[in-house]
Scaffold this motif. Structure first.
Motif, PDB file in Angstrom:
ATOM      1  N   LEU A   1       0.824  -1.223   0.000  1.00  0.00           N
ATOM      2  CA  LEU A   1       0.000   0.000   0.000  1.00  0.00           C
ATOM      3  C   LEU A   1       0.853   1.266   0.000  1.00  0.00           C
ATOM      4  CD1 LEU A   1      -2.844  -1.003   2.500  1.00  0.00           C
ATOM      5  CD2 LEU A   1      -2.950  -0.965   0.012  1.00  0.00           C
ATOM      6  N   SER A   2       2.127   1.140   0.396  1.00  0.00           N
ATOM      7  CA  SER A   2       2.999   2.329   0.421  1.00  0.00           C
ATOM      8  C   SER A   2       3.493   2.704  -0.975  1.00  0.00           C
ATOM      9  CB  SER A   2       4.204   2.080   1.335  1.00  0.00           C
ATOM     10  OG  SER A   2       5.145   1.236   0.706  1.00  0.00           O
ATOM     11  N   LYS A   3       3.217   1.843  -1.938  1.00  0.00           N
ATOM     12  CA  LYS A   3       3.654   2.116  -3.316  1.00  0.00           C
ATOM     13  C   LYS A   3       2.590   2.956  -4.036  1.00  0.00           C
ATOM     14  CE  LYS A   3       7.228  -0.300  -2.523  1.00  0.00           C
ATOM     15  NZ  LYS A   3       8.481   0.411  -2.260  1.00  0.00           N
ATOM     16  N   PRO A   4       2.996   3.681  -5.083  1.00  0.00           N
ATOM     17  CA  PRO A   4       2.012   4.540  -5.770  1.00  0.00           C
ATOM     18  C   PRO A   4       1.060   3.760  -6.674  1.00  0.00           C
ATOM     19  CG  PRO A   4       4.155   4.747  -6.806  1.00  0.00           C
ATOM     20  CD  PRO A   4       4.346   3.838  -5.638  1.00  0.00           C
ATOM     21  N   VAL A   5       0.396   2.801  -6.065  1.00  0.00           N
ATOM     22  CA  VAL A   5      -0.565   1.959  -6.791  1.00  0.00           C
ATOM     23  C   VAL A   5      -1.864   1.974  -5.985  1.00  0.00           C
ATOM     24  CG1 VAL A   5      -1.039  -0.384  -7.611  1.00  0.00           C
ATOM     25  CG2 VAL A   5       1.302   0.459  -7.589  1.00  0.00           C
TER      26      VAL A   5
ATOM     27  N   LEU B   1       0.904   6.636   5.094  1.00  0.00           N
ATOM     28  CA  LEU B   1       1.010   5.762   3.922  1.00  0.00           C
ATOM     29  C   LEU B   1      -0.358   5.360   3.384  1.00  0.00           C
ATOM     30  CD1 LEU B   1       3.759   3.512   5.438  1.00  0.00           C
ATOM     31  CD2 LEU B   1       4.094   5.175   3.620  1.00  0.00           C
TER      32      LEU B   1
ATOM     33  N   PRO C   1      -2.577   7.977  -4.461  1.00  0.00           N
ATOM     34  CA  PRO C   1      -1.426   7.109  -4.750  1.00  0.00           C
ATOM     35  C   PRO C   1      -0.202   7.893  -5.239  1.00  0.00           C
ATOM     36  CG  PRO C   1      -3.418   6.127  -5.628  1.00  0.00           C
ATOM     37  CD  PRO C   1      -3.793   7.496  -5.133  1.00  0.00           C
TER      38      PRO C   1
ATOM     39  N   ARG D   1       2.535   9.028  -2.919  1.00  0.00           N
ATOM     40  CA  ARG D   1       3.472   8.028  -2.392  1.00  0.00           C
ATOM     41  C   ARG D   1       4.597   7.710  -3.378  1.00  0.00           C
ATOM     42  NH1 ARG D   1      -1.669   6.117  -0.917  1.00  0.00           N
ATOM     43  NH2 ARG D   1      -1.713   4.415  -2.403  1.00  0.00           N
ATOM     44  N   ARG D   2       4.590   8.379  -4.520  1.00  0.00           N
ATOM     45  CA  ARG D   2       5.609   8.076  -5.535  1.00  0.00           C
ATOM     46  C   ARG D   2       7.025   8.389  -5.038  1.00  0.00           C
ATOM     47  NH1 ARG D   2       5.450   6.828 -10.865  1.00  0.00           N
ATOM     48  NH2 ARG D   2       3.212   7.069 -10.956  1.00  0.00           N
TER      49      ARG D   2
ATOM     50  N   LEU E   1       6.516  -1.590  -9.019  1.00  0.00           N
ATOM     51  CA  LEU E   1       5.355  -0.961  -8.378  1.00  0.00           C
ATOM     52  C   LEU E   1       5.609   0.528  -8.113  1.00  0.00           C
ATOM     53  CD1 LEU E   1       4.061  -3.530  -5.729  1.00  0.00           C
ATOM     54  CD2 LEU E   1       3.272  -3.171  -8.047  1.00  0.00           C
TER      55      LEU E   1
END
Lengths: 279, 307
Positions: free
Chosen positions: A113-117, B58, B78, B81-82, B109
């Protein structure tokens, strides 16, 4: 942006395959499919007499009478389609049930979840990966068997290939239930039991015409009818596939639409719950 | 772009039990301002709400109230968080992955293109001292190695903000030094580092700013140097002082301790220390040492927790 979406989807699908390999899920399904392919390739012998009649022999034992070669091929294909629909589907659900709860394990989900997805992307990517793991095996088995039978009999009937679409479709519907159970209860056991229950109850519910006469009260008839309309029509879809394979007329496509609606609604609910959950 | 890497406003989280309806207040109105390029430590006893705070940043946990922003963007997006690298506490990396495939997966990801990943992965494995372990499954890694490969995972996409939850947990002293060196080099390059840790000595040595959380609230926040700076002085003199002088000096000190032929006198302010020095010099007595005293972060922590 589009390339990231594609790249992330590819990564999630590839990760699902890696997990399926590591858990021996992929190889288990592939091994069973291969065993069946080898059976048709080496053990089952079909002798065509004058291009029309045939005899089957297995382990050196020959069937007593000659039968129409075209009918024989259809019957074998119908047998495979039925196997895929019953045992194959159960095995696929059993094998896939752990793949959704596994990504929800504490320490793993936070990192994902911490990824930009987006969460929807993550869950649907996993769904797609799971579908492809099973879909690959279904395509492998059906195409190989179809090719072997066609090669041995020189009867090239493409109708059997429709069972690829129908089996993957049914698996997708049941997989949406697996995903819902996975994101709500995180239980692998229930993720097997509930879809299996839907498969078992479907032929019973499908007898609704008989049951309407047998059930005494109006509410029980409504309940039966309601459950039949609501739940995926595993039995009807299977019957439909057999009708296709054996050149019989398909009476109605309604089971496809209602099962698709069920699967889409369940998957949408799973995505909604996954979006709202705290991890 | 915002000058703040992390900005939270009255962030609150209440967990509700689905069955009993019982509520637990985990985070109660936390407001944090983490400047770009700083090293920030979030401290607190167990159950203070640190991990919930990090998870809200997060978007793994949804806030009940308040806002969280990363580089000016809503943390729920989202895209926000990049530019974040994250190393969770008690991480569970899939054991079927190798070091290489794990970095490949998380790099994808994070939106990295394949040629960049191919270049970065060996560099990072070398940086964390695992260059010969890239093809080995994570199931064979020790806890310290997993922590180091986890750090490599957090760094794969060259993030501008690094969020580390107990980064040196389970790592041996050599590995800790290695991690510290990596973090220092990132700090020099302007990467913001946000550490959630219970190792106060490490936070004190590494972080410029800290916030102490207790029962879901920020009870103390500030620069480490300012929080630990004391106003007192320690005066060390020979123990053999004339009786009347000794009595006068010790009466001005906040505490005294005799050891190895010397007397340590603690003064709470500059005036008291100067007066004692004047008395000693008037009597032509030697002064062994005079040092300003500071508090350790641990002392600051305990004071703030105990109210």
């Amino acid at each position: 942006m589009a390339s990231h979406t594609y790249g992330a989807t590819q990564a999630i699908v590839l990760d699902t395959f890696r997990e399926a390999f590591a858990r021996k899920i992929f190889w288990g399904l592939f091994g069973l499919s291969t065993a069946m392919v080898l059976f048709f390739l080496f053990i089952m012998k079909i002798d065509i007499v004058e291009g029309a009649a045939a005899t089957i022999s297995m382990f050196g034992m020959q069937s007593g009478r000659e039968i129409d070669a075209g009918r024989l091929v259809k019957q074998v294909q119908a047998g495979i389609a039925t196997f895929l629909y019953t045992w194959g589907m159960f095995l696929a659900v059993f094998a896939s049930a752990g793949l959704i709860p596994s990504i929800l394990e504490p320490g793993r989900i936070e990192l994902l979840l911490s990824k930009p997805v987006g969460r929807t992307h993550l869950l649907l990517g996993r769904f797609l990966g799971n579908l492809l793991v099973v879909g690959f095996n279904i395509i492998y088995l059906v195409v190989c068997v179809w090719f072997i039978l066609a090669f041995k009999t020189n009867i090239w009937t493409p109708d059997f290939l429709i069972s690829i679409v129908s089996t993957i479709f049914l698996f997708a519907v049941l997989l949406s239930v697996v995903v819902l159970i996975g994101v709500t209860l995180e239980s692998t056991a229930l993720a097997v039991m509930i879809p299996a229950g839907l498969m078992v109850i479907s032929p019973i519910l499908a007898q609704h015409k008989i049951m309407m006469r047998l059930l005494g009260s109006e509410w029980s008839r409504r309940l039966w009818r309601g459950l039949y309309e609501l739940l995926p029509k595993v039995y009807d879809l299977g019957k439909m596939t057999l009708d296709f394979v054996t050149d019989r007329r398909v009476e109605s496509f309604a089971p496809v639409y209602s099962s698709a609606a069920f699967g889409a609604a369940v998957l949408a609910l799973a995505v909604y719950i996954f979006q709202r959950r705290n991890f | 772009m915002s000058e703040l890497a992390i900005e939270t406003n009255s962030l609150k989280k209440v967990y509700r039990s689905f069955w009993s309806g019982r509520e637990v207040l985990a985070v109660d109105g936390v407001t944090l301002r983490v400047e770009r390029g700083t090293t920030y430590g979030l401290l607190g006893p167990n159950g203070a709400g640190k991990t919930t705070c990090v998870k809200m940043l997060l978007s793994a946990v949804h806030p009940s109230a308040g806002t969280a922003r990363l580089f000016g963007r809503d943390a729920a997006e989202p895209e926000a968080r990049r530019s974040i690298g994250y190393l969770p506490e008690n991480h569970r990396f899939p054991t079927y992955l190798t070091g290489n495939s794990m970095l490949e997966f998380y790099g994808s990801l994070s939106g990295m293109e394949a040629p960049v990943r191919k270049r970065r992965i060996p560099e990072l494995l070398e940086l964390v001292g695992l260059d010969r372990w890239g093809d080995v499954r994570l199931g064979k890694y020790s806890k310290g190695m997993l922590q180091r490969v986890g750090l490599a995972q957090a760094l794969i996409h060259e993030p501008q903000l690094l969020i580390l939850d107990e980064p040196s947990d389970g790592v041996d002293p050599v590995g800790r030094k290695q991690i510290r060196d990596i973090l220092h080099s990132l700090e020099e390059r302007g990467v913001t580092i946000f550490v959630n840790s219970h190792l106060l000595a490490e936070v004190e040595a590494f972080c410029r700013d800290v916030a102490i959380l207790h029962k879901g609230r920020v009870v103390l926040e500030g620069k480490v140097k300012e929080l630990t700076a004391g106003k007192g002085y320690r005066l060390t003199v020979p123990a053999a002082l004339p009786e009347n002088l000794r009595a006068e000096i010790t009466s001005r000190a906040s505490s005294t301790a005799a050891r190895d032929g010397v007397l340590d006198l603690q003064f709470s302010g500059r005036d008291e220390a100067n007066r004692a020095i004047d008395l000693l010099r008037a009597g032509q007595l030697e002064i062994e040492a005079l040092t300003p005293t500071t508090s350790t972060l641990e002392e600051v922590f305990i004071r703030s927790i105990n109210g």
